[in-house]
Design a protein around this motif. Structure first.
Motif, PDB file in Angstrom:
ATOM      1  N   MET A 285     -12.227 -44.615 -26.653  1.00 41.73           N
ATOM      2  CA  MET A 285     -13.331 -45.088 -25.823  1.00 41.73           C
ATOM      3  C   MET A 285     -12.813 -45.808 -24.586  1.00 41.73           C
ATOM      4  SD  MET A 285     -16.497 -44.413 -26.615  1.00 41.73           S
ATOM      5  CE  MET A 285     -17.248 -45.694 -25.619  1.00 41.73           C
ATOM      6  N   ILE A 286     -11.923 -46.759 -24.784  1.00 39.51           N
ATOM      7  CA  ILE A 286     -11.450 -47.581 -23.670  1.00 39.51           C
ATOM      8  C   ILE A 286     -10.658 -46.749 -22.663  1.00 39.51           C
ATOM      9  CG2 ILE A 286      -9.920 -49.500 -23.083  1.00 39.51           C
ATOM     10  CD1 ILE A 286     -10.896 -50.916 -25.596  1.00 39.51           C
ATOM     11  N   ALA A 287     -10.059 -45.654 -23.123  1.00 41.35           N
ATOM     12  CA  ALA A 287      -9.296 -44.786 -22.222  1.00 41.35           C
ATOM     13  C   ALA A 287     -10.183 -43.923 -21.329  1.00 41.35           C
ATOM     14  CB  ALA A 287      -8.362 -43.887 -23.030  1.00 41.35           C
ATOM     15  N   LEU A 288     -11.475 -43.822 -21.642  1.00 40.63           N
ATOM     16  CA  LEU A 288     -12.365 -43.025 -20.808  1.00 40.63           C
ATOM     17  C   LEU A 288     -12.348 -43.549 -19.370  1.00 40.63           C
ATOM     18  CD1 LEU A 288     -15.503 -42.667 -23.126  1.00 40.63           C
ATOM     19  CD2 LEU A 288     -14.011 -40.803 -22.372  1.00 40.63           C
ATOM     20  N   PRO A 289     -12.264 -42.684 -18.379  1.00 39.35           N
ATOM     21  CA  PRO A 289     -12.282 -43.149 -16.989  1.00 39.35           C
ATOM     22  C   PRO A 289     -13.493 -44.019 -16.671  1.00 39.35           C
ATOM     23  CG  PRO A 289     -11.604 -40.854 -17.074  1.00 39.35           C
ATOM     24  CD  PRO A 289     -12.024 -41.222 -18.472  1.00 39.35           C
ATOM     25  N   ALA A 290     -14.638 -43.686 -17.234  1.00 33.81           N
ATOM     26  CA  ALA A 290     -15.841 -44.482 -16.969  1.00 33.81           C
ATOM     27  C   ALA A 290     -15.719 -45.882 -17.553  1.00 33.81           C
ATOM     28  CB  ALA A 290     -17.074 -43.776 -17.532  1.00 33.81           C
ATOM     29  N   MET A 291     -15.108 -46.011 -18.727  1.00 30.88           N
ATOM     30  CA  MET A 291     -14.910 -47.340 -19.321  1.00 30.88           C
ATOM     31  C   MET A 291     -13.922 -48.141 -18.480  1.00 30.88           C
ATOM     32  SD  MET A 291     -16.665 -48.033 -22.215  1.00 30.88           S
ATOM     33  CE  MET A 291     -15.739 -48.900 -23.504  1.00 30.88           C
ATOM     34  N   GLN A 292     -12.908 -47.487 -17.976  1.00 31.62           N
ATOM     35  CA  GLN A 292     -11.952 -48.165 -17.104  1.00 31.62           C
ATOM     36  C   GLN A 292     -12.616 -48.600 -15.803  1.00 31.62           C
ATOM     37  OE1 GLN A 292      -8.522 -49.014 -17.586  1.00 31.62           O
ATOM     38  NE2 GLN A 292      -9.246 -48.702 -19.678  1.00 31.62           N
ATOM     39  N   GLU A 293     -13.488 -47.761 -15.280  1.00 35.04           N
ATOM     40  CA  GLU A 293     -14.222 -48.124 -14.065  1.00 35.04           C
ATOM     41  C   GLU A 293     -15.073 -49.358 -14.293  1.00 35.04           C
ATOM     42  OE1 GLU A 293     -17.814 -46.342 -11.240  1.00 35.04           O
ATOM     43  OE2 GLU A 293     -16.655 -44.961 -12.499  1.00 35.04           O
ATOM     44  N   TRP A 294     -15.802 -49.389 -15.417  1.00 36.00           N
ATOM     45  CA  TRP A 294     -16.640 -50.547 -15.749  1.00 36.00           C
ATOM     46  C   TRP A 294     -15.775 -51.797 -15.887  1.00 36.00           C
ATOM     47  CZ3 TRP A 294     -21.988 -51.191 -16.847  1.00 36.00           C
ATOM     48  CH2 TRP A 294     -22.327 -52.406 -17.457  1.00 36.00           C
ATOM     49  N   TYR A 295     -14.672 -51.664 -16.624  1.00 35.84           N
ATOM     50  CA  TYR A 295     -13.792 -52.803 -16.883  1.00 35.84           C
ATOM     51  C   TYR A 295     -13.240 -53.401 -15.591  1.00 35.84           C
ATOM     52  CZ  TYR A 295      -9.640 -55.353 -18.441  1.00 35.84           C
ATOM     53  OH  TYR A 295      -8.679 -56.317 -18.634  1.00 35.84           O
ATOM     54  N   HIS A 296     -12.716 -52.577 -14.713  1.00 40.10           N
ATOM     55  CA  HIS A 296     -12.108 -53.092 -13.487  1.00 40.10           C
ATOM     56  C   HIS A 296     -13.164 -53.664 -12.539  1.00 40.10           C
ATOM     57  CE1 HIS A 296      -8.033 -52.002 -14.486  1.00 40.10           C
ATOM     58  NE2 HIS A 296      -8.422 -50.783 -14.799  1.00 40.10           N
ATOM     59  N   SER A 297     -14.345 -53.085 -12.534  1.00 43.91           N
ATOM     60  CA  SER A 297     -15.433 -53.665 -11.740  1.00 43.91           C
ATOM     61  C   SER A 297     -15.822 -55.035 -12.281  1.00 43.91           C
ATOM     62  CB  SER A 297     -16.652 -52.734 -11.741  1.00 43.91           C
ATOM     63  OG  SER A 297     -16.373 -51.525 -11.079  1.00 43.91           O
ATOM     64  N   ALA A 298     -15.840 -55.154 -13.602  1.00 39.77           N
ATOM     65  CA  ALA A 298     -16.218 -56.420 -14.236  1.00 39.77           C
ATOM     66  C   ALA A 298     -15.271 -57.547 -13.835  1.00 39.77           C
ATOM     67  CB  ALA A 298     -16.233 -56.268 -15.749  1.00 39.77           C
ATOM     68  N   LEU A 299     -14.002 -57.242 -13.737  1.00 37.02           N
ATOM     69  CA  LEU A 299     -13.015 -58.277 -13.437  1.00 37.02           C
ATOM     70  C   LEU A 299     -13.102 -58.786 -12.005  1.00 37.02           C
ATOM     71  CD1 LEU A 299      -9.837 -56.981 -15.312  1.00 37.02           C
ATOM     72  CD2 LEU A 299     -11.646 -58.512 -16.133  1.00 37.02           C
ATOM     73  N   THR A 300     -13.787 -58.060 -11.139  1.00 40.92           N
ATOM     74  CA  THR A 300     -13.942 -58.502  -9.750  1.00 40.92           C
ATOM     75  C   THR A 300     -15.203 -59.332  -9.534  1.00 40.92           C
ATOM     76  OG1 THR A 300     -15.185 -56.537  -9.039  1.00 40.92           O
ATOM     77  CG2 THR A 300     -12.769 -56.397  -8.996  1.00 40.92           C
ATOM     78  N   GLU A 301     -16.041 -59.453 -10.568  1.00 33.20           N
ATOM     79  CA  GLU A 301     -17.285 -60.208 -10.426  1.00 33.20           C
ATOM     80  C   GLU A 301     -17.019 -61.716 -10.465  1.00 33.20           C
ATOM     81  OE1 GLU A 301     -20.417 -57.169 -12.650  1.00 33.20           O
ATOM     82  OE2 GLU A 301     -19.562 -58.853 -13.750  1.00 33.20           O
ATOM     83  N   PRO A 302     -17.908 -62.494  -9.869  1.00 32.73           N
ATOM     84  CA  PRO A 302     -17.808 -63.947  -9.991  1.00 32.73           C
ATOM     85  C   PRO A 302     -17.939 -64.366 -11.454  1.00 32.73           C
ATOM     86  CG  PRO A 302     -19.360 -63.336  -8.271  1.00 32.73           C
ATOM     87  CD  PRO A 302     -19.030 -62.084  -9.018  1.00 32.73           C
ATOM     88  N   VAL A 303     -17.175 -65.357 -11.866  1.00 36.75           N
ATOM     89  CA  VAL A 303     -17.233 -65.847 -13.237  1.00 36.75           C
ATOM     90  C   VAL A 303     -18.522 -66.628 -13.442  1.00 36.75           C
ATOM     91  CG1 VAL A 303     -16.155 -67.359 -14.956  1.00 36.75           C
ATOM     92  CG2 VAL A 303     -14.731 -65.937 -13.461  1.00 36.75           C
ATOM     93  N   VAL A 304     -19.198 -66.353 -14.550  1.00 37.16           N
ATOM     94  CA  VAL A 304     -20.428 -67.070 -14.897  1.00 37.16           C
ATOM     95  C   VAL A 304     -20.148 -67.833 -16.181  1.00 37.16           C
ATOM     96  CG1 VAL A 304     -22.857 -66.869 -15.511  1.00 37.16           C
ATOM     97  CG2 VAL A 304     -21.863 -65.324 -13.813  1.00 37.16           C
TER      98      VAL A 304
END
Length: 212
Positions: free
Chosen positions: A190-209
């Motif tokens: 699952m985590i190796a899916l390109p879409a999961m990687q896209e979600w993950y890397h986008s998440a890390l650029t968000e402001p911390v809440v």
């Protein structure tokens, strides 16, 4: 084209489910993010009400039709895209049951290990209640692998049931939760899916809440 409303990718497990389903199945959609309010006691409900009848995410807008709740979104998409659920009736029935159980269950796992993709640290202790959730999770997944042959939960193709458990894959990695080899193989896939990687890397650029 569909318009999908989601919240912070770092935290919103509910948002991940329809997003990853649409992405992996190559169903066109426009992504719209409405971030959680920041601060203790702050609610995002009123802000989300501007596009979601429930004041919650995710929410899918298809022209004049609004569909809220991740299960309802999956069923709505199925009417036009049959690949959302398995072709085989038995596999489709199992997949729907497993998705519904994820939708309403595993409360201890959710509360103890909230989705936070910036978190990478093992739990100090696994409670009896959390272990019970992990046991049921592995039992359920193994049933899918054994009955339908894998490598996905309901057979050879990625379907909505995999999307519903996608946040669990991130949780297992983030908190280093102990699972069987078969379960870990699915997590890694699952985590190796390109879409999961896209979600993950986008998440890390968000402001911390800190409080949501």
């Amino acid at each position: 084209m569909y318009k999908l409303w989601i919240a912070n990718k770092n935290y919103s497990s509910w948002s991940l489910r329809p997003w990853i389903l649409l992405k992996v199945l190559n169903i066109p959609f426009d992504e719209n993010i409405c971030y959680f309010e920041v601060g203790i006691g702050k609610s995002s409900h009123d802000k989300f009400k501007s596009f979601s009848p429930s004041g919650l995410v995710p929410c899918l807008v298809d022209g004049k039709q609004t569909v809220w709740d991740s299960l309802a979104i999956s069923e709505y998409l199925y009417e036009e895209y049959p690949q959302v659920w398995p072709t085989d009736k038995n596999a489709r029935t199992w997949a729907r049951c497993a998705s519904a159980e994820m939708h309403s269950g595993f409360s201890v796992l959710r509360q103890t290990c909230p989705m936070n993709l910036s978190h990478q640290s093992p739990l100090e202790k696994i409670s009896r209640e959390l272990q019970a959730d992990l046991n049921r999770l592995q039992q359920l997944w193994q049933e899918g692998f054994t009955t339908f042959g894998g490598p996905w939960l309901a057979g050879a193709q990625f379907t909505a049931v995999d999307a519903f458990f996608a946040p669990i894959a991130f949780r297992i990695r983030s908190y280093q939760l102990p699972v069987s080899n078969a379960a870990q193989q699915w997590v890694d896939r699952m985590i190796a899916l390109p879409a999961m990687q896209e979600w993950y890397h986008s998440a890390l650029t968000e402001p911390v809440v800190e409080h949501i």
